[in-house]
Design a protein around this motif. Structure first.
Motif, PDB file in Angstrom:
ATOM      1  N   VAL A  17      50.840  86.050  16.272  1.00 44.80           N
ATOM      2  CA  VAL A  17      52.233  86.404  15.957  1.00 44.80           C
ATOM      3  C   VAL A  17      52.316  87.804  15.360  1.00 44.80           C
ATOM      4  CG1 VAL A  17      54.183  85.856  14.431  1.00 44.80           C
ATOM      5  CG2 VAL A  17      53.032  84.028  15.680  1.00 44.80           C
ATOM      6  N   VAL A  18      51.404  88.134  14.437  1.00 44.72           N
ATOM      7  CA  VAL A  18      51.428  89.436  13.773  1.00 44.72           C
ATOM      8  C   VAL A  18      51.180  90.573  14.756  1.00 44.72           C
ATOM      9  CG1 VAL A  18      50.202  90.907  12.120  1.00 44.72           C
ATOM     10  CG2 VAL A  18      50.834  88.566  11.489  1.00 44.72           C
ATOM     11  N   ASP A  20      51.462  90.565  18.015  1.00 46.80           N
ATOM     12  CA  ASP A  20      52.574  90.636  18.969  1.00 46.80           C
ATOM     13  C   ASP A  20      53.768  91.365  18.353  1.00 46.80           C
ATOM     14  OD1 ASP A  20      53.870  89.763  21.543  1.00 46.80           O
ATOM     15  OD2 ASP A  20      55.185  88.697  20.140  1.00 46.80           O
ATOM     16  N   LYS A  21      54.057  91.072  17.089  1.00 50.02           N
ATOM     17  CA  LYS A  21      55.158  91.746  16.390  1.00 50.02           C
ATOM     18  C   LYS A  21      54.890  93.241  16.283  1.00 50.02           C
ATOM     19  CE  LYS A  21      58.957  91.639  13.861  1.00 50.02           C
ATOM     20  NZ  LYS A  21      60.254  91.129  14.363  1.00 50.02           N
ATOM     21  N   LYS A  24      55.392  95.201  19.509  1.00 53.99           N
ATOM     22  CA  LYS A  24      56.793  95.315  19.920  1.00 53.99           C
ATOM     23  C   LYS A  24      57.594  96.274  19.043  1.00 53.99           C
ATOM     24  CE  LYS A  24      57.107  90.750  22.080  1.00 53.99           C
ATOM     25  NZ  LYS A  24      57.675  89.378  21.994  1.00 53.99           N
ATOM     26  N   LEU A  25      57.004  96.730  17.927  1.00 51.12           N
ATOM     27  CA  LEU A  25      57.718  97.657  17.055  1.00 51.12           C
ATOM     28  C   LEU A  25      57.888  99.007  17.749  1.00 51.12           C
ATOM     29  CD1 LEU A  25      56.132  97.024  13.534  1.00 51.12           C
ATOM     30  CD2 LEU A  25      58.297  96.144  14.427  1.00 51.12           C
ATOM     31  N   SER A  47      49.839  92.056   7.329  1.00 51.67           N
ATOM     32  CA  SER A  47      51.168  91.442   7.365  1.00 51.67           C
ATOM     33  C   SER A  47      51.252  90.311   6.353  1.00 51.67           C
ATOM     34  CB  SER A  47      51.477  90.900   8.766  1.00 51.67           C
ATOM     35  OG  SER A  47      52.759  90.290   8.811  1.00 51.67           O
ATOM     36  N   PRO A  58      56.569  86.680  10.100  1.00 53.42           N
ATOM     37  CA  PRO A  58      56.150  87.895   9.405  1.00 53.42           C
ATOM     38  C   PRO A  58      57.321  88.482   8.606  1.00 53.42           C
ATOM     39  CG  PRO A  58      55.570  87.973  11.744  1.00 53.42           C
ATOM     40  CD  PRO A  58      56.544  86.849  11.565  1.00 53.42           C
ATOM     41  N   LEU A  61      55.145  94.075   7.556  1.00 54.52           N
ATOM     42  CA  LEU A  61      53.968  94.470   8.328  1.00 54.52           C
ATOM     43  C   LEU A  61      53.673  95.930   8.013  1.00 54.52           C
ATOM     44  CD1 LEU A  61      53.448  93.568  12.046  1.00 54.52           C
ATOM     45  CD2 LEU A  61      53.123  95.912  11.282  1.00 54.52           C
ATOM     46  N   TYR A 277      57.044  97.958   8.176  1.00 53.23           N
ATOM     47  CA  TYR A 277      58.148  97.153   8.706  1.00 53.23           C
ATOM     48  C   TYR A 277      58.503  96.103   7.671  1.00 53.23           C
ATOM     49  CZ  TYR A 277      60.353  93.210  11.071  1.00 53.23           C
ATOM     50  OH  TYR A 277      61.194  92.170  11.389  1.00 53.23           O
ATOM     51  N   ASP A 279      61.347  93.034   7.115  1.00 53.50           N
ATOM     52  CA  ASP A 279      62.274  92.262   7.936  1.00 53.50           C
ATOM     53  C   ASP A 279      63.737  92.404   7.528  1.00 53.50           C
ATOM     54  OD1 ASP A 279      63.594  89.168   8.111  1.00 53.50           O
ATOM     55  OD2 ASP A 279      62.722  89.960   9.956  1.00 53.50           O
TER      56      ASP A 279
END
Length: 365
Positions: A17-18, A20-21, A24-25, A47, A58, A61, A277, A279
């Motif tokens: 998950v981390v 992938d996040k 995508k940033l 993260s 997350p 990050l 990053y 959220d």
């Protein structure tokens, strides 16, 4: 509890998950690049992850491998972030996340009977790091790796005078406090290793001086590391054996592999930038260089006007002043030293022994 035998399925889920996040940033400036001479950059990814109802979320990050020299504290005025190693920057970002939740009456927090805040739901917190924390938690891993596995022999007169053990000095000494590694010829920093700082957080909670006034201690439950990048003996010694005081249990979750493209490798160089990053912040993405917003650094001076990061101490306490009664304090250090948590911090430092304090970075509030 310190082990590498936790819920590895959860560890792999968190890693997936981390990463992938991160991929995508949309921030080209904050991610490592290929320099004009063809050399690739690398950096560490971290993260802070919330686990709620079996969902992995997350909250923040960060990337980074830099820390500022000790001399910066003489002119920083609370406007510069001194430690930009990814995991410490991530904890700082998590504290910013908490402040934002309180300011915005966010969906995740609620007031208690004592007028402090708390998370509405039962959650667990995990800190993912793409590399083991620098310092005592990674000494055997460092020794056994193909890179950086030769201890430094030369020490500066200043280092000897302060009795400071730098990151890659004295491989024969384990269980001790170390400063950030840097290079053997770099300007001295007294910023402690990520291992040592994480140990303190397992005594005090993740809260900083500002959020400790808003929340009761919030502790880290899991540390998430790749299975081939740590030694269990290091982690047991660092986070448990060298403490003679009660600390919050930290469970190690492992994962087997990831798709993170910026691991350290032969021929790569460290990225000078840090990507942040958070959220619930607007904008959600920030890029730091030399402890300030990218493009705002001024040599031997505070940053350009408006160039301070939302993560610096000055902005943290300024923005949280709407939630705190600060009328009895004139300076940041006065506010910080008035807190009961200082006793817990000092007790933990004393148990870790050779802790040499950094200089004061104070400012009016």
């Amino acid at each position: 509890m310190i082990s590498g035998s936790g819920d590895d399925h959860l560890g792999q889920r968190i890693a997936d998950v981390v990463v992938d996040k991160f991929l995508k940033l949309n921030s080209k400036a904050g991610k490592p690049s290929v320099r004009s001479n063809g050399v690739k950059e690398w950096t560490v990814l971290a993260s802070m992850v919330m686990i709620k109802d079996n969902e992995v979320i997350p909250l923040c990050l960060t990337t980074g491998v830099k820390s500022l020299p000790e001399k910066v504290r003489t002119y920083s005025q609370g406007l510069m972030v001194h430690d930009m190693h990814a995991e410490i920057l991530c904890i700082r970002s998590f504290n910013r996340f908490l402040i934002e939740e309180c300011l915005k009456d966010g969906e995740m927090v609620v007031r208690t009977d004592t007028q402090k805040f708390k998370f509405k739901d039962d959650i667990k917190l995990a800190l993912f790091i793409s590399e083991p924390p620098c310092g005592d938690a990674s000494m055997n891993y460092l020794i056994s790796s193909k890179q950086d596995n030769t201890p430094w022999k030369d020490e500066t007169p200043e280092t000897k005078r302060r009795k400071v053990i730098r990151g890659r000095s004295h491989f024969d000494k384990l269980g001790i406090v170390r400063t950030k590694p840097g290079r053997s010829d770099s300007v001295e920093t007294l910023s402690k290793s990520c291992s040592d700082k994480l140990c303190i957080k397992q005594s005090t909670g993740l809260n900083n001086s500002v959020t400790s006034e808003l929340f009761d201690p919030i502790f880290l439950d899991y540390l998430v590391l790749r299975s081939d990048k740590f030694h269990r003996d290091d982690l047991a010694r660092c986070f448990k054996d060298r403490f003679a005081i009660s600390i919050h249990d930290l469970e190690i979750l492992t994962y087997e592999e990831d798709n993170y493209p910026f691991h350290k490798a032969e021929g790569t160089v460290p990225s000078p930038n840090s990507l942040v990053y958070i959220d619930n912040c607007e904008p959600t993405i920030h890029v730091l260089n030399n402890g300030v917003k990218i493009g705002s650094y001024v040599k031997n001076k505070p940053p350009k006007k408006g160039g301070e990061s939302i993560l610096c101490n000055h902005r943290m306490i300024q923005d949280a002043s709407k939630l705190l009664d600060l009328q009895t304090y004139t300076t940041y250090i006065e506010f910080k030293n008035s807190q009961e948590r200082r006793k817990v911090i000092e007790k933990a430092k004393n148990h870790l022994e050779n802790w040499v304090c950094t200089g004061i970075d104070d400012f009016s509030i």
